[in-house]
Design a protein around this motif. Sequence first.
Motif, PDB file in Angstrom:
ATOM      1  N   ARG A  14      33.935  63.298 -10.507  1.00  0.00           N
ATOM      2  CA  ARG A  14      33.078  63.381  -9.324  1.00  0.00           C
ATOM      3  C   ARG A  14      31.608  63.573  -9.709  1.00  0.00           C
ATOM      4  O   ARG A  14      30.719  63.039  -9.054  1.00  0.00           O
ATOM      5  CB  ARG A  14      33.561  64.508  -8.412  1.00  0.00           C
ATOM      6  N   GLU A  44      36.340  57.722  -1.747  1.00  0.00           N
ATOM      7  CA  GLU A  44      35.777  59.032  -2.084  1.00  0.00           C
ATOM      8  C   GLU A  44      34.360  59.166  -1.541  1.00  0.00           C
ATOM      9  O   GLU A  44      34.015  60.155  -0.899  1.00  0.00           O
ATOM     10  CB  GLU A  44      35.793  59.228  -3.604  1.00  0.00           C
ATOM     11  N   TYR A  56      25.914  62.264  -1.918  1.00  0.00           N
ATOM     12  CA  TYR A  56      27.234  62.690  -2.369  1.00  0.00           C
ATOM     13  C   TYR A  56      27.073  63.937  -3.232  1.00  0.00           C
ATOM     14  O   TYR A  56      26.282  63.960  -4.174  1.00  0.00           O
ATOM     15  CB  TYR A  56      27.888  61.566  -3.177  1.00  0.00           C
ATOM     16  N   ALA A  58      29.178  66.328  -5.642  1.00  0.00           N
ATOM     17  CA  ALA A  58      30.440  66.386  -6.377  1.00  0.00           C
ATOM     18  C   ALA A  58      31.122  67.741  -6.255  1.00  0.00           C
ATOM     19  O   ALA A  58      32.331  67.812  -6.021  1.00  0.00           O
ATOM     20  CB  ALA A  58      30.200  66.058  -7.843  1.00  0.00           C
ATOM     21  N   HIS A  62      34.693  68.368  -4.431  1.00  0.00           N
ATOM     22  CA  HIS A  62      35.817  68.876  -5.214  1.00  0.00           C
ATOM     23  C   HIS A  62      36.366  70.166  -4.611  1.00  0.00           C
ATOM     24  O   HIS A  62      37.580  70.353  -4.516  1.00  0.00           O
ATOM     25  CB  HIS A  62      35.396  69.100  -6.670  1.00  0.00           C
TER      26      HIS A  62
END
Length: 94
Positions: A14, A44, A56, A58, A62
């Motif tokens: 990610r 994703e 985005y 990560a 997550h």
Amino acid sequence: MKLKKHRRLTLKERVIIQTLLIEKKSKSYIAKKLKRAPSTITREVNKWVQKKEDNYDAELAHWCVKEDYLNKRNLDKISTYSLLKFFVYRGLLS
């Protein structure tokens, strides 16, 4: 022929996605770098980026996925469905 096992994206993957998106790389390029299907990367990114001005993240992605997975495993059917709870408890008391 060895079949691949489905596996979830890791935090490391990610972070790579986040870095390559910041560098304006395409989703298909990212998929090739991670040796993943382009649809995996697209899903994703689309799941966590709703508007064009969003970025985005990560670690946030997550964390959310990990929480969803843990919560999904902890839900039992008897607590979720009140009619089932009633039926089971009535059967146990008889």
